[in-house]
Design an enzyme around this catalytic site. Sequence first.
Site, PDB file in Angstrom:
ATOM      1  N   HIS A 211     -41.302  64.388 -93.146  1.00 53.01           N
ATOM      2  CA  HIS A 211     -39.976  65.008 -93.136  1.00 53.01           C
ATOM      3  C   HIS A 211     -40.136  66.398 -93.716  1.00 53.01           C
ATOM      4  CE1 HIS A 211     -35.693  65.688 -94.158  1.00 53.01           C
ATOM      5  NE2 HIS A 211     -36.196  66.246 -95.251  1.00 53.01           N
TER       6      HIS A 211
ATOM      7  N   ASN B 273     -42.527  58.854 -87.855  1.00 52.71           N
ATOM      8  CA  ASN B 273     -43.182  60.091 -87.433  1.00 52.71           C
ATOM      9  C   ASN B 273     -43.932  60.787 -88.572  1.00 52.71           C
ATOM     10  OD1 ASN B 273     -41.120  61.296 -88.894  1.00 52.71           O
ATOM     11  ND2 ASN B 273     -39.980  61.940 -87.082  1.00 52.71           N
TER      12      ASN B 273
ATOM     13  N   LYS C  99     -44.062  60.105 -95.201  1.00 53.34           N
ATOM     14  CA  LYS C  99     -43.280  58.875 -95.069  1.00 53.34           C
ATOM     15  C   LYS C  99     -44.136  57.599 -95.195  1.00 53.34           C
ATOM     16  CE  LYS C  99     -39.745  60.953 -92.106  1.00 53.34           C
ATOM     17  NZ  LYS C  99     -39.078  60.850 -90.789  1.00 53.34           N
TER      18      LYS C  99
ATOM     19  N   GLU D  97     -32.650  69.611-101.241  1.00 57.46           N
ATOM     20  CA  GLU D  97     -33.624  68.521-101.148  1.00 57.46           C
ATOM     21  C   GLU D  97     -34.655  68.602-102.278  1.00 57.46           C
ATOM     22  OE1 GLU D  97     -33.471  67.409 -96.402  1.00 57.46           O
ATOM     23  OE2 GLU D  97     -35.188  68.558 -97.135  1.00 57.46           O
TER      24      GLU D  97
ATOM     25  N   TYR E 130     -30.265  60.749 -97.289  1.00 53.99           N
ATOM     26  CA  TYR E 130     -29.971  60.845 -95.856  1.00 53.99           C
ATOM     27  C   TYR E 130     -28.475  60.715 -95.550  1.00 53.99           C
ATOM     28  CZ  TYR E 130     -34.940  60.866 -94.860  1.00 53.99           C
ATOM     29  OH  TYR E 130     -36.265  61.212 -94.796  1.00 53.99           O
TER      30      TYR E 130
END
Length: 147
Positions: free
Chosen positions: A120, A117, A14, A131, A54
Site C-alpha cells: 500500500h 497485491n 501487506k 497515514e 481504511y
Amino acid sequence: MTLNKLERTLSIIKPDATRRNLVGSVVRMLEEADLSVIAQKRLHLSEGQARDFYAVHAERPFYASLVDFMTSGAVVVQVLEGEDAIARNREVMGATNPSEAKADTIRARHGISLEQNSVHGSDSASTAASEIAFFFSEVEIFPNPIQ
C-alpha cells in the site's frame, strides 16, 4: 528547470508479502528507486486499527474483506523519504491489480491478486501526512542526512 521536492510517504508491506518473506525484496526495490526508509516497524493490525485506517472505503463492497485481509497477519509499515516520494513510490508499486502492473514493479513481481497485491502507498501529500501520523510519532522518524 523544475526542482523536485523532498517528500515523505507511507508504505505498507501487506500480510501476503510478509507471509512469503518478501520484506527484504520490497525494501530493496524501494531503495533502488532512491527512496530512503526513515521509519519502519512490524505489527499486527487489530480489527479496529484496520477499520480506522481504511475508513475512507467503509461504504465500498470490498471493505470487510480488506479489513479481514489486513488483520490476517503481520504488516510492515514504513515512512519513505525522497524526491517526489509519493509519485515515485506509486510508480515502483505498480498498478493496483498485479496482472495490469508493469514488469519490474513490486505488484507485478510479488502481488497475488487485486486484494493481495503486497503493498500500500499513500496517494497524495495530505493522505501521506495523515497515514504517517496514524502509525508513527515524530520521534520515531529519522530523516536521512544524505538527502
